[in-house]
Design an enzyme around this catalytic site. Structure first.
Site, mmCIF file in Angstrom:
data_model
loop_
_atom_site.group_PDB
_atom_site.id
_atom_site.type_symbol
_atom_site.label_atom_id
_atom_site.label_comp_id
_atom_site.label_asym_id
_atom_site.label_seq_id
_atom_site.Cartn_x
_atom_site.Cartn_y
_atom_site.Cartn_z
ATOM 1 N N TYR A 1 -1.907 -23.332 -9.985
ATOM 2 C CA TYR A 1 -0.817 -22.643 -10.677
ATOM 3 C C TYR A 1 0.358 -23.609 -10.838
ATOM 4 O O TYR A 1 0.799 -24.214 -9.866
ATOM 5 C CB TYR A 1 -0.431 -21.408 -9.873
ATOM 6 C CG TYR A 1 0.695 -20.567 -10.422
ATOM 7 C CD1 TYR A 1 1.123 -20.660 -11.738
ATOM 8 C CD2 TYR A 1 1.332 -19.640 -9.604
ATOM 9 C CE1 TYR A 1 2.149 -19.866 -12.221
ATOM 10 C CE2 TYR A 1 2.352 -18.828 -10.072
ATOM 11 C CZ TYR A 1 2.757 -18.954 -11.376
ATOM 12 O OH TYR A 1 3.784 -18.169 -11.858
ATOM 13 N N CYS A 2 0.859 -23.757 -12.068
ATOM 14 C CA CYS A 2 2.033 -24.571 -12.346
ATOM 15 C C CYS A 2 1.770 -26.018 -11.887
ATOM 16 O O CYS A 2 0.774 -26.627 -12.267
ATOM 17 C CB CYS A 2 3.257 -23.954 -11.689
ATOM 18 S SG CYS A 2 4.831 -24.770 -12.063
ATOM 19 N N LEU A 3 2.639 -26.571 -11.065
ATOM 20 C CA LEU A 3 2.463 -27.933 -10.581
ATOM 21 C C LEU A 3 1.176 -28.072 -9.767
ATOM 22 O O LEU A 3 0.560 -29.148 -9.734
ATOM 23 C CB LEU A 3 3.678 -28.333 -9.739
ATOM 24 C CG LEU A 3 3.751 -29.750 -9.187
ATOM 25 C CD1 LEU A 3 3.534 -30.775 -10.278
ATOM 26 C CD2 LEU A 3 5.093 -29.970 -8.498
ATOM 27 N N GLY B 1 -1.570 -26.721 -10.626
ATOM 28 C CA GLY B 1 -2.595 -26.957 -11.633
ATOM 29 C C GLY B 1 -2.606 -28.402 -12.095
ATOM 30 O O GLY B 1 -3.678 -28.990 -12.337
ATOM 31 N N PHE C 1 -3.355 -22.166 -14.323
ATOM 32 C CA PHE C 1 -2.428 -21.108 -14.709
ATOM 33 C C PHE C 1 -1.066 -21.720 -15.024
ATOM 34 O O PHE C 1 -0.417 -22.281 -14.138
ATOM 35 C CB PHE C 1 -2.270 -20.081 -13.582
ATOM 36 C CG PHE C 1 -3.570 -19.500 -13.074
ATOM 37 C CD1 PHE C 1 -4.674 -19.383 -13.899
ATOM 38 C CD2 PHE C 1 -3.687 -19.080 -11.756
ATOM 39 C CE1 PHE C 1 -5.873 -18.860 -13.432
ATOM 40 C CE2 PHE C 1 -4.871 -18.543 -11.286
ATOM 41 C CZ PHE C 1 -5.971 -18.440 -12.123
#
Length: 582
Positions: free
Chosen positions: A314-316, A318, A342
């Site tokens: 998720y975010c960083l 990812g 994500f």
């Protein structure tokens, strides 16, 4: 080498240390924003505008046309019936400041229309000036909007019809409450304390049963207890960003993605990152890769031997997963079954409005400031996000709390958002320079173990989620992985923003929807607009679609694994201790 690290090395010269000290003082005085960066942008725009007589003439004509139209509008409204609600210009569809019908009544309509026309003029003035650097154009336009937002008629009692009506109805009691709210907020700002949210980690949020099976200086790894008699053979490893507390993926039980997966028969592991302080200032991207992702993957492999793993970032988190997966593909490591991303960027050439705060001058100033503390304060990150969504996160709150005298209650997502984290200096500097400024990852220059990795080597089945109103990772930027790798990609574009779009539980009352489309491995690239036209639309949450995607790529169901192993014993109940650190 960054200026922050240079000034702290034994071989740093007096000049290096003096410059670092001066930059740190400047950063402290300017709130971490680079005056040089802003000045260069305004100079670039002003000089080119001064040398563009045609643009000046067009702006003068626009101003004259607007003044004439506003004058005619004012006369028409004065002559019309009191209930007449004609407008000269409609607010943009995304502008929620003037949705109340009271703004169409006299004299508020005049102030509203004048403000909207001023916005239109400045938008024209800051765009399309020949010769202006694109980054500078975006900065000037952004700061012009920030200044205009300050003077919106909705921000003042005398020109806000809703605040005036409330004041009359309550005989000023709303203003008394607003003053009390202001005093409370100032006290919290002075003492550094946060608001009482009513949510406690481990009691109200982060309550899905589990055990901490690994702890190191970077993270704790949580294994969640099974909730079904049989589970899918391949486990799921969740990698949140270390810019946030992990429990955004495990909020209240009805909003918990972790609980949803466990209830659907998945064995779930999740990384809970340590909130870094001065002692962790030297943590770099390699540490998060080695002691974060790879340490977690090794633990999952030991607890469930010979099982491939579905990894989701998720975010960083990812971005970190993409780096790790590319390195594993380069090195012939086949332990992953699939990857999911994500709201995670892999190409940073078009990072959206967040890029307004990231250029060489700005990063150098941040590095000098972080060298003093060892980390980037959460308040600095919050300030940048507030400016990106100034109406939603700042002005609407000031009007709501201080003029109307109301206080909004906290939900679990708002409570999580108030539970902030820090960023270690070394990692944040590397992240900004290597990824944002240099775009090393998408261009094949990002090194892992001394050798560059290529996103073109990613071939695992991939599931991606972009959110429609994301200010942190714009979905068109997230979508770029389609042309960077040949993998099969199922891309989902869901309603909502960077956080609310991901926290998207399947409930019957949901008004959410998403579009989705699968590009087969090696398939034809579709640009974002083409993708929008071709993708199917589905009402509801994207969670079931992802869960079914995972299940289709998993083997036959088996008995649940035990919690931990001899090498990775369960040492504490979830949510662990790192998430509680302030």
């Amino acid at each position: 080498m960054t200026s922050a690290t240079t000034s702290s090395l034994p071989g740093a010269t007096l000049a290096d240390r003096l410059d670092a000290q001066a930059h740190a003082l400047l950063a402290r005085a300017s709130g971490g924003l680079s005056p040089a960066s802003a000045l260069l942008a305004w100079q670039d725009w002003a000089v080119h505008l001064a040398n563009s007589p045609g643009k000046q003439m067009a702006l003068a004509q626009l101003a004259g046309t607007q003044a004439q139209a506003l004058s005619q509008y004012m006369r028409a409204r004065l002559q019309a019936a009191p209930d007449h609600e004609q407008v000269l210009v409609e607010p943009p569809a995304q502008d929620r400041r003037f949705v109340d019908p009271a703004w169409r009544k006299w004299p508020f309509c005049l102030w509203q229309q004048s403000f909207l026309l001023t916005e239109q003029w400045w938008d024209a003035a800051t765009h399309g000036v020949s010769g202006v650097d694109r980054h500078h154009e975006n900065m000037v336009s952004f700061w012009a909007r920030q200044w205009l937002d300050m003077f919106s008629p909705g921000n003042r009692l005398a020109t806000n019809p809703l605040a005036l009506r409330r004041t009359v109805e309550e005989l000023g009691a709303n203003l008394v409450r607003g003053a009390q709210h202001l005093v409370e907020d100032l006290q919290q700002a002075v003492t550094g304390t946060g608001p009482e949210t009513g949510f406690t980690v481990g009691r109200d949020v982060g309550v899905t049963p589990g055990q901490v099976v690994l702890r190191n200086r970077v993270m704790e790894l949580i294994q969640y207890a099974p909730a079904t008699g049989l589970v899918h053979a391949e486990p799921v490893l969740l990698i949140p960003a270390w810019i946030m507390k992990y429990y955004i993926l495990d909020l209240s039980p009805h909003d918990s993605l972790v609980k949803y997966l466990v209830d659907q028969g998945h064995t779930v592991f999740c990384i809970s990152w340590k909130n870094p302080g001065e002692a962790e200032h030297d943590l770099g991207m390699d540490d998060y890769l080695r002691d974060g992702f790879h340490a977690a993957l090794d633990a999952v492999n030991a607890i469930l031997p010979k099982r491939k793993v579905h990894a989701a970032g998720y975010c960083l988190g990812g971005t970190l997963l993409a780096i790790a997966a590319a390195a594993m593909a380069r090195d012939g490591d086949t332990r992953l079954a699939s990857t999911s991303y994500f709201a995670a960027q892999t190409d940073f050439s078009e990072p959206g409005e967040l890029g307004l705060f990231i250029d060489a001058s700005q990063v150098s100033l941040l590095e000098a400031q972080m060298a003093k503390t060892g980390y980037l304060k959460a308040s600095q990150m919050a300030g940048a996000f507030q400016m990106l969504r100034s109406y939603d996160l700042l002005w609407s709150r000031l009007v709501h709390d201080y003029l109307l005298g109301d206080r909004s209650g906290f939900n679990d997502l708002m409570a999580w958002n108030a539970d902030t984290t820090r960023m270690p200096a070394t990692m944040h500097s590397q992240y900004l320079r290597r990824l944002f400024l240099n775009d090393d990852l998408s261009e094949g220059r990002y090194p892992v173990d001394g050798r560059p990795v290529s996103l073109g080597s990613l071939t695992l089945p991939t599931f991606m989620v972009g959110t429609a109103t994301d200010h942190v990772a714009p979905w068109r930027s997230v979508h770029k992985l389609h042309y960077l790798c040949p993998a099969e990609i199922t891309f989902v574009l869901t309603s909502g923003g960077h956080n609310a779009g991901i926290v998207n539980p399947p409930v019957s009352t949901s008004k959410r929807q998403y579009q989705w489309l699968t590009r087969e491995a090696g398939g034809t690239y579709l640009a974002p607009d083409e993708w929008l036209a071709a993708a199917s639309t589905v009402r509801g949450s994207w969670w079931p679609a992802w869960q079914q995607w995972l299940a289709a790529r998993s083997g036959a169901q088996v008995k649940p694994p035990r919690m931990g192993s001899s090498a990775y014993p369960a040492t504490a109940d979830a949510p662990g201790s790192y998430v509680l650190e302030k």
